[in-house]
Design a protein around this motif. Structure first.
Motif, short mmCIF file in Angstrom:
data_model
loop_
_atom_site.label_atom_id
_atom_site.label_comp_id
_atom_site.label_asym_id
_atom_site.label_seq_id
_atom_site.Cartn_x
_atom_site.Cartn_y
_atom_site.Cartn_z
N GLU A 30 0.84 -1.21 0.00
CA GLU A 30 0.00 0.00 0.00
C GLU A 30 0.87 1.26 0.00
O GLU A 30 0.62 2.21 -0.75
CB GLU A 30 -0.91 -0.02 1.24
CG GLU A 30 -1.91 1.13 1.28
CD GLU A 30 -2.79 1.09 2.53
OE1 GLU A 30 -2.24 0.85 3.63
OE2 GLU A 30 -4.01 1.30 2.40
N ARG B 66 -12.01 8.66 1.01
CA ARG B 66 -11.80 7.31 0.47
C ARG B 66 -11.31 6.32 1.52
O ARG B 66 -11.69 5.15 1.51
CB ARG B 66 -10.78 7.36 -0.68
CG ARG B 66 -11.38 7.78 -2.02
CD ARG B 66 -10.30 8.05 -3.07
NE ARG B 66 -9.23 7.09 -3.06
CZ ARG B 66 -7.94 7.39 -3.30
NH1 ARG B 66 -7.58 8.64 -3.55
NH2 ARG B 66 -7.02 6.47 -3.29
N HIS B 67 -10.45 6.80 2.40
CA HIS B 67 -9.74 5.85 3.27
C HIS B 67 -10.03 6.02 4.76
O HIS B 67 -9.53 5.26 5.57
CB HIS B 67 -8.23 5.99 3.06
CG HIS B 67 -7.79 5.80 1.64
ND1 HIS B 67 -7.82 4.60 1.00
CD2 HIS B 67 -7.33 6.70 0.72
CE1 HIS B 67 -7.38 4.73 -0.25
NE2 HIS B 67 -7.09 5.99 -0.44
N ARG C 50 -4.38 7.80 10.11
CA ARG C 50 -4.17 6.62 10.96
C ARG C 50 -3.05 6.80 11.98
O ARG C 50 -2.97 6.04 12.95
CB ARG C 50 -3.85 5.40 10.08
CG ARG C 50 -4.99 5.05 9.12
CD ARG C 50 -4.59 3.92 8.17
NE ARG C 50 -5.50 3.85 7.02
CZ ARG C 50 -5.26 3.12 5.94
NH1 ARG C 50 -4.17 2.36 5.86
NH2 ARG C 50 -6.11 3.12 4.92
N VAL D 180 -3.45 10.06 4.75
CA VAL D 180 -4.16 9.17 5.67
C VAL D 180 -3.20 8.21 6.38
O VAL D 180 -3.38 7.88 7.55
CB VAL D 180 -5.27 8.39 4.91
CG1 VAL D 180 -5.83 7.26 5.76
CG2 VAL D 180 -6.38 9.34 4.48
N GLY E 258 -8.66 11.92 0.18
CA GLY E 258 -8.04 10.78 0.86
C GLY E 258 -8.83 10.38 2.08
O GLY E 258 -9.06 9.19 2.34
N LEU F 160 -3.84 9.22 0.04
CA LEU F 160 -3.51 8.01 0.81
C LEU F 160 -2.29 8.26 1.70
O LEU F 160 -2.26 7.84 2.86
CB LEU F 160 -3.26 6.83 -0.13
CG LEU F 160 -2.90 5.50 0.55
CD1 LEU F 160 -3.92 5.11 1.61
CD2 LEU F 160 -2.76 4.39 -0.50
#
Lengths: 274, 111
Positions: B39, B86-87, B91, B54, B83, B51
């Motif tokens: 990823e 979508r995700h 995190r 995130v 982002g 991404l």
């Protein structure tokens, strides 16, 4: 006494990089006029070198070997490290003052275990202030960094002690030294919340700073700063160190939350040298 | 995840012109020097700003990377918001989104 000037100013990359997008051009030009006034005040003190206490952004120092504090000792520096077209500041070499740097580092190390570096690529955190304060790049610069990016960060009382150590070092040399701290106050830069500003928090912090209220300045926890002033708020360390170096109260010459496109409330202030 | 390795890649790329040339000519070769999840490697290979945000990449190195890719400022902000859509939330790290995703600058809302 060889510290001849001490102040603070903002360094956000948008100040130059997004200048052309600003709708309120009168407000932008008002900010620029205050930077120019600061440049004139510094020039009037006849400095031999400019110490810039900055909070760089993973341009030179990374989490493989992160110093809490670092002082530059190079003959020359290069910047900006970012795409010059993005920052709208041409890439160039900036003169250093290696012999003076060494003498300052030696004295600072009497009380603070600073790192030092003979290589340093300036990012916007130093290039934006230089763009306004030494537009001819003819004044030797000594960069100083406080890690405000990668926790764990130095406690605020150590930023204060570092500022005091820099002051003692400046006073131990015959050269005339101007010093600026440059960072943001509350801001959430480089996130989708870019432009968010906590004006009440800013004004309270700046009030503590201008009064040189040491206890009030050092009372913030990082958790509180992150909650109220964002991850960009960690950069108050540069302002605190500059205030500690000055030793006297300050005059807030400019503050505006009205240019959020620059991602921070832009600030210019000068301290009494005491 | 290997956020340290991911950010190290961007730190090197942001300051090393040789790495910048290799990123364009041989991205797999450059990526092979880092211990990344699929990823993470994919996000770097595709220049997936949303991404990467995130995943917790420091906003300052992400901003420099976006500039290197030639992404305009307001597009950069939109890519991070996309982002999140979508995700999900950021995190890791300290560069979380704390607002509602709306713009704070009139220059962006009126463009």
């Amino acid at each position: 006494m060889s510290l001849v000037y001490a102040g603070v100013l903002s360094h956000a990359p948008g100040i130059t990089g997004r200048a052309h997008l600003v709708k309120d051009t009168a407000k932008r030009d008002e900010l620029y006029a205050h930077f120019e006034q600061q440049r004139c005040e510094i020039e009037a003190t006849g400095p031999d070198a400019l110490v810039v206490i900055a909070a760089e952004h993973f341009a030179n120092f990374f989490m493989n070997n992160m110093p809490a504090f670092c002082i530059g000792m190079a003959e020359t520096y290069e910047g900006p490290i970012e795409d010059p077209a993005w920052l709208r500041i041409e890439r160039r070499r900036i003169p250093g003052a290696p012999d003076l740097s060494r003498r300052l580092v030696r004295e600072v190390m009497q009380t603070v275990d600073t790192a030092y570096a003979e290589e340093w690529k300036f990012d916007h955190g130093i290039m934006v202030p230089l763009h306004f304060l030494t537009p001819e790049y003819d004044l030797p610069v000594i960069p100083v960094n406080i890690n405000c990016q990668g926790p764990p960060l130095a406690p605020l009382h150590r930023a204060w002690a570092f500022g005091e150590a820099l002051r003692r070092a400046c006073d131990s040399v015959p050269e005339r030294i101007a010093l600026v701290g440059t960072g943001g106050i509350s801001h959430w830069p480089a996130t989708p919340d870019s432009g968010k500003i906590n004006e009440a928090w800013d004004r309270d912090f700046l009030d503590r700073l201008m009064r040189l209220d040491r206890d009030a300045l050092l009372s913030y926890t990082d958790e509180e700063t992150y909650r109220d002033a964002g991850q960009g708020g960690f950069e108050i360390r540069t302002y605190i160190a500059a205030a500690a170096a000055a030793g006297g109260p300050g005059e807030l010459q400019y503050y505006t939350p009205d240019l959020p496109i620059f991602a921070v409330a832009c600030t210019v202030a000068r301290f009494d040298i005491a | 995840m290997s956020l340290y390795q991911l950010q190290k890649f961007l730190y090197v790329l942001n300051r090393d012109e040789q790495a910048q040339r290799q990123y364009k000519a041989d991205p797999d070769g450059l990526l092979s020097g880092y211990q990344l999840t699929d990823e993470e490697a994919g996000a770097l290979k595709n220049g997936d700003i949303g991404l990467l945000y995130v995943l917790g990449v420091n906003g300052q190195i992400l901003m420099h990377y976006a500039a290197f890719l030639g992404i305009e400022w307001f597009d950069y902000l939109d890519l991070m918001r996309e982002g999140i859509r979508r995700h999900g939330p950021v995190r890791a790290g300290v560069y979380a989104m704390t607002g509602g995703g709306a713009s704070f600058a009139v220059e962006e809302t009126e463009r």
